[in-house]
Design a protein around this motif. Structure first.
Motif, PDB file in Angstrom:
ATOM      1  N   THR A  17     -32.027  27.775 -70.513  1.00 32.18           N
ATOM      2  CA  THR A  17     -30.980  27.808 -71.534  1.00 32.18           C
ATOM      3  C   THR A  17     -31.394  28.665 -72.727  1.00 32.18           C
ATOM      4  OG1 THR A  17     -30.255  25.595 -70.889  1.00 32.18           O
ATOM      5  CG2 THR A  17     -29.551  26.377 -73.040  1.00 32.18           C
TER       6      THR A  17
ATOM      7  N   ASP B  30     -29.339  31.938 -73.935  1.00 31.99           N
ATOM      8  CA  ASP B  30     -28.769  32.079 -75.280  1.00 31.99           C
ATOM      9  C   ASP B  30     -29.310  33.324 -75.984  1.00 31.99           C
ATOM     10  OD1 ASP B  30     -27.285  29.805 -74.902  1.00 31.99           O
ATOM     11  OD2 ASP B  30     -28.667  28.482 -75.948  1.00 31.99           O
TER      12      ASP B  30
ATOM     13  N   LYS C  97     -27.552  36.326 -74.456  1.00 32.75           N
ATOM     14  CA  LYS C  97     -26.118  36.352 -74.717  1.00 32.75           C
ATOM     15  C   LYS C  97     -25.774  37.070 -76.016  1.00 32.75           C
ATOM     16  CE  LYS C  97     -22.066  33.312 -74.624  1.00 32.75           C
ATOM     17  NZ  LYS C  97     -21.584  31.900 -74.586  1.00 32.75           N
TER      18      LYS C  97
ATOM     19  N   HIS D 259     -23.035  22.823 -69.745  1.00 31.88           N
ATOM     20  CA  HIS D 259     -23.157  24.213 -70.182  1.00 31.88           C
ATOM     21  C   HIS D 259     -21.781  24.884 -70.259  1.00 31.88           C
ATOM     22  CE1 HIS D 259     -27.448  24.408 -70.406  1.00 31.88           C
ATOM     23  NE2 HIS D 259     -27.631  24.094 -69.133  1.00 31.88           N
TER      24      HIS D 259
ATOM     25  N   ARG E 106     -21.048  28.491 -71.962  1.00 31.60           N
ATOM     26  CA  ARG E 106     -21.940  29.340 -71.169  1.00 31.60           C
ATOM     27  C   ARG E 106     -21.331  29.578 -69.786  1.00 31.60           C
ATOM     28  NH1 ARG E 106     -25.514  25.445 -73.468  1.00 31.60           N
ATOM     29  NH2 ARG E 106     -26.716  26.343 -75.192  1.00 31.60           N
TER      30      ARG E 106
END
Length: 524
Positions: free
Chosen positions: A391, A395, A398, A417, A422
């Motif tokens: 994760t 992130d 992203k 998520h 996400r």
């Protein structure tokens, strides 16, 4: 003290079998049998003490409680779980009963009860094996645990009928337990992160769940499982499970020792156990085809069936009520099935890789809703395993990359998520059939963030086998595992703790804290 001798033997043989690649629980079983053999050879009487029996029982309760913490009850209420367990129970009893009647020269009622005892699979072994591989929340793990819960419920019904007893009228209170969930959530929030958290787990598993269910005529094992499942949706349920891990492991040693210390069998008991072990593969084969019937893919069917290919300690509990004279043969049968099943499950993934092309021919053209294929058409970066590490990587990427996808084998985690925005989908990166025919023209890099080494090895190997030329990076805690992952096809592997130290140091330099001035206060 006999307990000191038992602990010494359990540690010694547990360490020995671990060095040869087997689960330590096989060593604990062997320790019990060795002690029984020494006692018989020397004439010394070794008996189970109340302490060992109590520790063994507590270990089973804590294991089932932690299993419950990782369960989503809605995933148990499914056709493959209910239908698979009931069909397997019915077919097993229909085949084993006349077979035992003809071969063993026993009455129909005895043959039927033995067939029932042999129809169950071990909740303790399957849950421990799945937990050690961190597959309890994978699709095949949830199916296996769901079937085990159904079998436990069947066993409770059989025990009640065989004993001629019914649960107390107070057992109806169980249906009101969901009303206590808000209170349990508040208690978990208020318990902090230290010893109160451990005590709360012990209280719910052993006292409220265990003794509470026994008081109303129900199984203490079922009570521990139910109270664990009631907390499964709490954000801190996994923290509670981890806090109980060491206590549970120590107590479970007593359970496996207890099986072995029960005594060496006579010739007839050994023959019964050997014959039961020879037909054990039929148990797994039946599970495999029943799950295929419910549209599961060959991999999920195989892994679930393999974890269920053993005999159950619940069979011993049923026998203690209905067939006490068969306890020793059944105990040897259960122990022998553990010795066979444990190493097979240890190598479940590589074993499936070898025979996947044959098992795949049995798959249905219609897929189970939880096993639908996914598309990676526009994905540039792929994160496999959406735990804390995955994760964090997702992130960070992203912020500058939109064509990003995360995969995880835990549907509940995927749903979480997705709600957070996400692009995460349900898929098992360890599934070799997942890669077959997969078209990923735009993928440039893959991050392997799964929790177990086996999954990373399979994913790296399959990516390179499919001709993937992009960048593969993984993380691990141990240097020897890093070498294995790179040999499997990864470009780079980073040691998690080392990278954490580097990140902390980089934050320190980025902040550039001013040197604090030292003020000396003169005393008057």
């Amino acid at each position: 003290m006999p307990e000191a001798i038992w602990i010494t033997f359990a540690f010694g043989l547990g360490l020995l079998v671990k060095l040869v690649g087997l689960p330590p629980l096989v060593g604990y079983l062997a320790a019990g049998f060795v002690l029984s053999g020494i006692a018989e050879a020397t004439g010394v009487v070794i008996e189970e003490t109340d302490v060992l029996q109590h520790i063994a029982h507590l270990g089973v309760l804590l294991l089932l409680f932690t299993v419950g913490l990782k369960l989503k009850l809605r995933s148990i209420v499914s056709p493959e779980v209910i239908g698979g367990s009931l069909l397997h129970f019915g077919i097993t009893c229909a085949v084993f009963t006349p077979g035992l009647y003809l071969l063993m020269d026993i009455g129909w009622s005895t043959a039927f009860m033995l067939a029932i005892a042999l129809s169950f699979s071990s909740t303790v072994l399957a849950a421990k094996v799945l937990e050690s591989k961190r597959e309890l929340r994978a699709f095949h793990g949830r199916v296996a645990i769901g079937i085990l819960i159904m079998q436990d419920l069947i066993a409770l019904v059989v025990m009640s009928l065989a004993a001629g007893k019914t649960p107390s009228e107070w057992a109806l209170i169980v249906f009101g337990l969901p009303l206590l969930r808000p209170l349990l959530f508040r208690l978990l929030d208020a318990s902090g992160h230290d010893e109160l958290l451990v005590l709360l787990g012990l209280l719910l598993a052993l006292v409220v769940g265990g003794l509470g269910f026994e008081a109303v005529g129900l199984s203490s094992e079922l009570g521990a499982l139910v109270f664990g499942a009631m907390l499964a949706n709490h954000p801190r349920s996994q923290e509670l499970a981890k806090s109980l891990w060491s206590v549970k492991e120590v107590f479970l040693v007593g359970f496996f020792l207890q099986i072995g210390i029960g005594g060496l069998p006579d010739q007839e008991a050994i023959m019964f156990a050997v014959i039961a072990a020879l037909v054990l593969p039929l148990k797994g084969i039946l599970f495999f085809f029943l799950l295929i019937l419910f549209r599961l893919r060959s991999r999920s069917s195989f892994l679930s069936a393999l974890s269920l290919t053993n005999y159950s300690e619940f069979g011993l509990i049923v026998a203690s009520v209905a067939l006490p004279e068969w306890l020793v043969p059944l105990a040897i049968t259960v122990s022998l099935s553990f010795v066979i099943s444990a190493p097979l499950n240890r190598f479940a993934h590589p074993l499936f890789e070898r025979i996947s092309h044959r098992l795949g021919t049995f798959e249905s053209h219609k897929r189970h809703p939880d096993e639908q294929p996914i598309s990676l058409a526009n994905t540039r970066f792929l994160v496999m395993g959406m735990g804390r590490t995955g994760t964090a990587a997702y992130d960070w990427l992203k912020e500058s990359e939109q064509n990003l996808m995360g995969l995880d084998s835990d549907p509940a985690k995927v749903e979480k998520h997705q709600k957070a925005g996400r692009n995460a989908v349900f898929a098992d990166a360890e599934d070799t059939t997942f890669w077959e025919g997969l078209h990923m023209p735009s993928v440039e890099a893959v991050i392997l963030a799964m929790s177990d080494i086996e999954g990373k090895l399979i994913a790296a190997r399959m990516l390179r086998k499919l001709g993937f030329k992009g960048y593969i990076v993984a993380h691990t805690l141990y240097a020897d595992e890093a070498k294995q992952i790179c040999e499997a096809g990864a470009d780079d592997t980073y040691l998690t703790m080392s990278e954490t130290g580097v990140a902390l140091a980089s934050h320190l330099l980025d902040k550039k804290p001013a040197t604090p001035s030292l003020t000396v206060k003169k005393s008057v």
